[in-house]
Design a protein around this motif. Structure first.
Motif, PDB file in Angstrom:
ATOM      1  N   GLY A 111      35.341 -25.427  51.652  1.00  0.00           N
ATOM      2  CA  GLY A 111      35.177 -26.740  51.313  1.00  0.00           C
ATOM      3  C   GLY A 111      33.399 -26.516  50.993  1.00  0.00           C
ATOM      4  N   SER A 112      32.831 -27.277  50.178  1.00  0.00           N
ATOM      5  CA  SER A 112      31.232 -27.351  49.832  1.00  0.00           C
ATOM      6  C   SER A 112      31.039 -28.633  49.263  1.00  0.00           C
ATOM      7  CB  SER A 112      31.045 -26.198  49.229  1.00  0.00           C
ATOM      8  OG  SER A 112      31.433 -26.071  47.788  1.00  0.00           O
ATOM      9  N   HIS A 113      29.729 -28.974  48.995  1.00  0.00           N
ATOM     10  CA  HIS A 113      29.131 -30.314  48.624  1.00  0.00           C
ATOM     11  C   HIS A 113      27.862 -30.028  48.137  1.00  0.00           C
ATOM     12  CE1 HIS A 113      27.862 -30.394  52.616  1.00  0.00           C
ATOM     13  NE2 HIS A 113      26.730 -31.333  51.955  1.00  0.00           N
ATOM     14  N   THR A 114      27.439 -30.601  46.756  1.00  0.00           N
ATOM     15  CA  THR A 114      26.038 -30.560  46.437  1.00  0.00           C
ATOM     16  C   THR A 114      25.332 -31.540  46.873  1.00  0.00           C
ATOM     17  OG1 THR A 114      26.780 -31.940  44.540  1.00  0.00           O
ATOM     18  CG2 THR A 114      27.313 -29.730  44.245  1.00  0.00           C
ATOM     19  N   SER A 115      24.033 -30.973  46.714  1.00  0.00           N
ATOM     20  CA  SER A 115      22.840 -31.986  46.970  1.00  0.00           C
ATOM     21  C   SER A 115      22.823 -33.331  46.521  1.00  0.00           C
ATOM     22  CB  SER A 115      21.502 -31.372  46.628  1.00  0.00           C
ATOM     23  OG  SER A 115      20.704 -32.172  47.154  1.00  0.00           O
ATOM     24  N   ALA A 116      23.599 -33.212  45.165  1.00  0.00           N
ATOM     25  CA  ALA A 116      23.469 -34.767  44.163  1.00  0.00           C
ATOM     26  C   ALA A 116      24.666 -35.589  45.071  1.00  0.00           C
ATOM     27  CB  ALA A 116      23.908 -34.325  42.911  1.00  0.00           C
ATOM     28  N   GLU A 117      25.799 -34.960  45.697  1.00  0.00           N
ATOM     29  CA  GLU A 117      26.892 -35.614  46.277  1.00  0.00           C
ATOM     30  C   GLU A 117      26.218 -36.139  47.534  1.00  0.00           C
ATOM     31  OE1 GLU A 117      31.214 -33.392  44.800  1.00  0.00           O
ATOM     32  OE2 GLU A 117      29.780 -32.430  46.304  1.00  0.00           O
ATOM     33  N   TRP A 118      25.613 -35.369  48.296  1.00  0.00           N
ATOM     34  CA  TRP A 118      25.270 -35.733  49.718  1.00  0.00           C
ATOM     35  C   TRP A 118      24.037 -37.172  49.566  1.00  0.00           C
ATOM     36  CZ3 TRP A 118      25.075 -37.041  54.352  1.00  0.00           C
ATOM     37  CH2 TRP A 118      23.914 -37.398  55.076  1.00  0.00           C
ATOM     38  N   LYS A 119      23.103 -36.889  48.318  1.00  0.00           N
ATOM     39  CA  LYS A 119      22.147 -38.048  48.174  1.00  0.00           C
ATOM     40  C   LYS A 119      23.012 -39.269  47.561  1.00  0.00           C
ATOM     41  CE  LYS A 119      18.303 -35.015  46.856  1.00  0.00           C
ATOM     42  NZ  LYS A 119      17.552 -34.411  45.742  1.00  0.00           N
ATOM     43  N   LEU A 120      24.132 -39.049  46.653  1.00  0.00           N
ATOM     44  CA  LEU A 120      24.680 -40.393  46.513  1.00  0.00           C
ATOM     45  C   LEU A 120      25.504 -40.928  47.732  1.00  0.00           C
ATOM     46  CD1 LEU A 120      25.833 -42.232  44.201  1.00  0.00           C
ATOM     47  CD2 LEU A 120      27.805 -40.560  43.866  1.00  0.00           C
ATOM     48  N   LEU A 121      25.871 -40.193  48.580  1.00  0.00           N
ATOM     49  CA  LEU A 121      26.740 -40.734  49.764  1.00  0.00           C
ATOM     50  C   LEU A 121      25.659 -41.367  50.700  1.00  0.00           C
ATOM     51  CD1 LEU A 121      29.255 -41.086  51.504  1.00  0.00           C
ATOM     52  CD2 LEU A 121      28.668 -38.835  52.455  1.00  0.00           C
ATOM     53  N   LEU A 122      24.405 -40.822  50.800  1.00  0.00           N
ATOM     54  CA  LEU A 122      23.310 -41.325  51.634  1.00  0.00           C
ATOM     55  C   LEU A 122      22.980 -42.702  51.119  1.00  0.00           C
ATOM     56  CD1 LEU A 122      21.585 -40.942  53.995  1.00  0.00           C
ATOM     57  CD2 LEU A 122      19.913 -39.819  52.306  1.00  0.00           C
ATOM     58  N   ALA A 123      22.880 -42.696  49.651  1.00  0.00           N
ATOM     59  CA  ALA A 123      22.435 -44.044  48.950  1.00  0.00           C
ATOM     60  C   ALA A 123      23.417 -45.047  49.232  1.00  0.00           C
ATOM     61  CB  ALA A 123      22.336 -43.762  47.485  1.00  0.00           C
ATOM     62  N   ARG A 124      24.860 -44.626  49.426  1.00  0.00           N
ATOM     63  CA  ARG A 124      25.669 -45.557  49.525  1.00  0.00           C
ATOM     64  C   ARG A 124      26.021 -46.155  51.095  1.00  0.00           C
ATOM     65  NH1 ARG A 124      30.365 -43.186  45.420  1.00  0.00           N
ATOM     66  NH2 ARG A 124      29.239 -44.223  43.473  1.00  0.00           N
ATOM     67  N   SER A 125      25.308 -45.663  51.993  1.00  0.00           N
ATOM     68  CA  SER A 125      25.469 -45.498  53.416  1.00  0.00           C
ATOM     69  C   SER A 125      24.377 -46.501  54.099  1.00  0.00           C
ATOM     70  CB  SER A 125      25.664 -44.362  54.191  1.00  0.00           C
ATOM     71  OG  SER A 125      26.882 -43.639  53.457  1.00  0.00           O
ATOM     72  N   PRO A 126      24.111 -47.539  54.069  1.00  0.00           N
ATOM     73  CA  PRO A 126      23.199 -48.474  54.904  1.00  0.00           C
ATOM     74  C   PRO A 126      23.250 -48.369  56.524  1.00  0.00           C
ATOM     75  CG  PRO A 126      24.722 -50.071  54.132  1.00  0.00           C
ATOM     76  CD  PRO A 126      25.271 -48.613  53.604  1.00  0.00           C
ATOM     77  N   THR A 127      24.364 -48.032  56.783  1.00  0.00           N
ATOM     78  CA  THR A 127      24.386 -48.018  58.419  1.00  0.00           C
ATOM     79  C   THR A 127      25.145 -46.719  58.875  1.00  0.00           C
ATOM     80  OG1 THR A 127      26.561 -48.816  58.201  1.00  0.00           O
ATOM     81  CG2 THR A 127      24.684 -50.447  58.512  1.00  0.00           C
ATOM     82  N   CYS A 128      24.942 -46.269  60.230  1.00  0.00           N
ATOM     83  CA  CYS A 128      25.638 -45.198  60.705  1.00  0.00           C
ATOM     84  C   CYS A 128      27.132 -45.510  60.682  1.00  0.00           C
ATOM     85  CB  CYS A 128      25.247 -45.173  62.387  1.00  0.00           C
ATOM     86  SG  CYS A 128      25.734 -43.835  63.381  1.00  0.00           S
ATOM     87  N   ALA A 129      27.817 -44.377  60.426  1.00  0.00           N
ATOM     88  CA  ALA A 129      29.101 -44.501  60.361  1.00  0.00           C
ATOM     89  C   ALA A 129      29.934 -44.335  61.613  1.00  0.00           C
ATOM     90  CB  ALA A 129      29.802 -43.094  59.532  1.00  0.00           C
ATOM     91  N   VAL A 130      29.214 -44.148  62.657  1.00  0.00           N
ATOM     92  CA  VAL A 130      29.944 -43.904  64.065  1.00  0.00           C
ATOM     93  C   VAL A 130      29.597 -45.535  64.704  1.00  0.00           C
ATOM     94  CG1 VAL A 130      29.718 -43.183  66.276  1.00  0.00           C
ATOM     95  CG2 VAL A 130      29.580 -41.600  64.007  1.00  0.00           C
ATOM     96  N   CYS A 131      28.093 -45.810  64.850  1.00  0.00           N
ATOM     97  CA  CYS A 131      27.885 -46.982  65.546  1.00  0.00           C
ATOM     98  C   CYS A 131      27.723 -48.247  65.130  1.00  0.00           C
ATOM     99  CB  CYS A 131      26.820 -46.927  66.506  1.00  0.00           C
ATOM    100  SG  CYS A 131      25.276 -46.513  65.677  1.00  0.00           S
ATOM    101  N   GLY A 132      27.689 -48.165  63.625  1.00  0.00           N
ATOM    102  CA  GLY A 132      27.396 -49.378  62.714  1.00  0.00           C
ATOM    103  C   GLY A 132      26.035 -50.022  62.729  1.00  0.00           C
ATOM    104  N   ARG A 133      25.108 -49.167  63.207  1.00  0.00           N
ATOM    105  CA  ARG A 133      23.691 -49.683  63.244  1.00  0.00           C
ATOM    106  C   ARG A 133      22.959 -49.513  61.996  1.00  0.00           C
ATOM    107  NH1 ARG A 133      20.862 -47.171  68.360  1.00  0.00           N
ATOM    108  NH2 ARG A 133      22.124 -45.425  67.701  1.00  0.00           N
TER     109      ARG A 133
END
Length: 212
Positions: free
Chosen positions: A20-42
Motif C-alpha cells: 500500500g502507498s499514498h500520494t502527497s496529494a491524497e494526504w493533503k486532501l484527507l487533512l483538509a477534510r479532517s477538522p478534528t482528531c480521528a481518535v479523541c475528536g478534539r
C-alpha cells in the motif's frame, strides 16, 4: 546504529512488507477534510501546542490498523490524529521495542507483547445509521486532567461540551443512553464516522445491544 534509527528501519521494512502507498496529494486532501482528531475528536485548536517548537502543527499522520499489526500504507488506512493520541498509541510499543533491541529480542516477539490499553470503544451496544455505518460509544480524554470517560448529555443547547455533559463509566453510560434517552459520543471502528448519537436521532436506524 542507535535505537531510534533501528526503529525507523524496522518500520520502513514493515511498510514495504504490508504494501500500500499514498500520494502527497491524497494526504493533503484527507487533512483538509479532517477538522478534528480521528481518535479523541478534539479540534486542532483544542490540542495543546507540541512541546518541541520545531513542530508547528498539532496533527499527525496515523494508521487505523497500525503498521505493526499488519496495516497497509494505503490512504484508506490513514487518518489524521493529534500528536498526543498518536504518541500515546505507540508509547507502549516503542518502550517495549527499545528493551527488545537492547536484549536482542526478535521484532515479532516485541509486537506480540504490545499492550492493547488504547481500546476505548464500548461493545455493550451500537447504533446503526441509515447509511449502514455502525458506530460505538467511545471514551473521550479531557485535556486538562487527562481523565478518560464516556461523555453523555441529555441533548439540546451545548451538545457534547463539558459544560452540558457528564463524564461517566461504561455501566452508567449504557443505562442513561439506553433507558433515559441520553446522547453519547460515538465513532465507527474505522474512525471515518464520529459524532453525538442517541436512540431516536434522525440519522440512527436501529440500536444493536450486547455487541460482541
Amino acid at each position: 546504529m542507535d535505537c531510534r534509527n533501528q526503529r525507523a528501519k524496522v518500520r520502513t521494512e514493515k511498510i514495504k512488507k504490508n504494501g500500500g502507498s499514498h500520494t502527497s496529494a491524497e494526504w493533503k486532501l484527507l487533512l483538509a477534510r479532517s477538522p478534528t482528531c480521528a481518535v479523541c475528536g478534539r479540534l486542532w485548536s483544542e490540542v495543546p501546542k507540541r512541546p518541541d517548537p520545531r513542530y508547528k502543527h498539532t496533527w499527525t499522520k496515523g494508521h487505523k490498523i497500525p503498521i505493526h499489526h499488519g496495516g497497509s500504507d494505503d490512504i484508506s488506512n490513514i487518518q489524521v490524529e493529534c500528536y498526543e493520541c498518536n504518541f500515546k498509541k505507540n508509547a507502549g510499543k516503542l518502550s517495549i521495542t527499545k528493551t527488545a533491541l537492547h536484549n536482542k529480542i526478535s521484532t515479532s516477539t516485541t509486537e506480540n507483547i504490545m499492550a492493547t490499553s488504547q481500546e476505548r470503544f464500548s461493545k455493550k451496544f451500537s447504533f446503526v445509521l441509515h447509511n449502514e455505518t455502525e458506530v460505538f460509544p467511545v471514551q473521550m480524554k479531557r485535556r486538562d486532567t487527562g481523565s478518560i470517560a464516556f461523555r453523555i448529555s441529555p441533548g439540546g443547547t451545548g451538545g457534547n461540551t463539558l459544560e452540558a455533559s457528564e463524564e461517566v463509566d461504561e455501566e452508567t453510560m449504557v443505562r442513561k443512553v439506553l433507558n433515559e434517552g441520553y446522547a453519547v459520543r460515538c465513532k465507527s471502528l474505522d474512525g471515518n464516522t464520529n459524532g453525538l448519537y442517541k436512540h431516536g436521532h434522525r440519522s440512527v436506524r436501529e440500536v444493536r445491544r450486547n455487541v460482541t
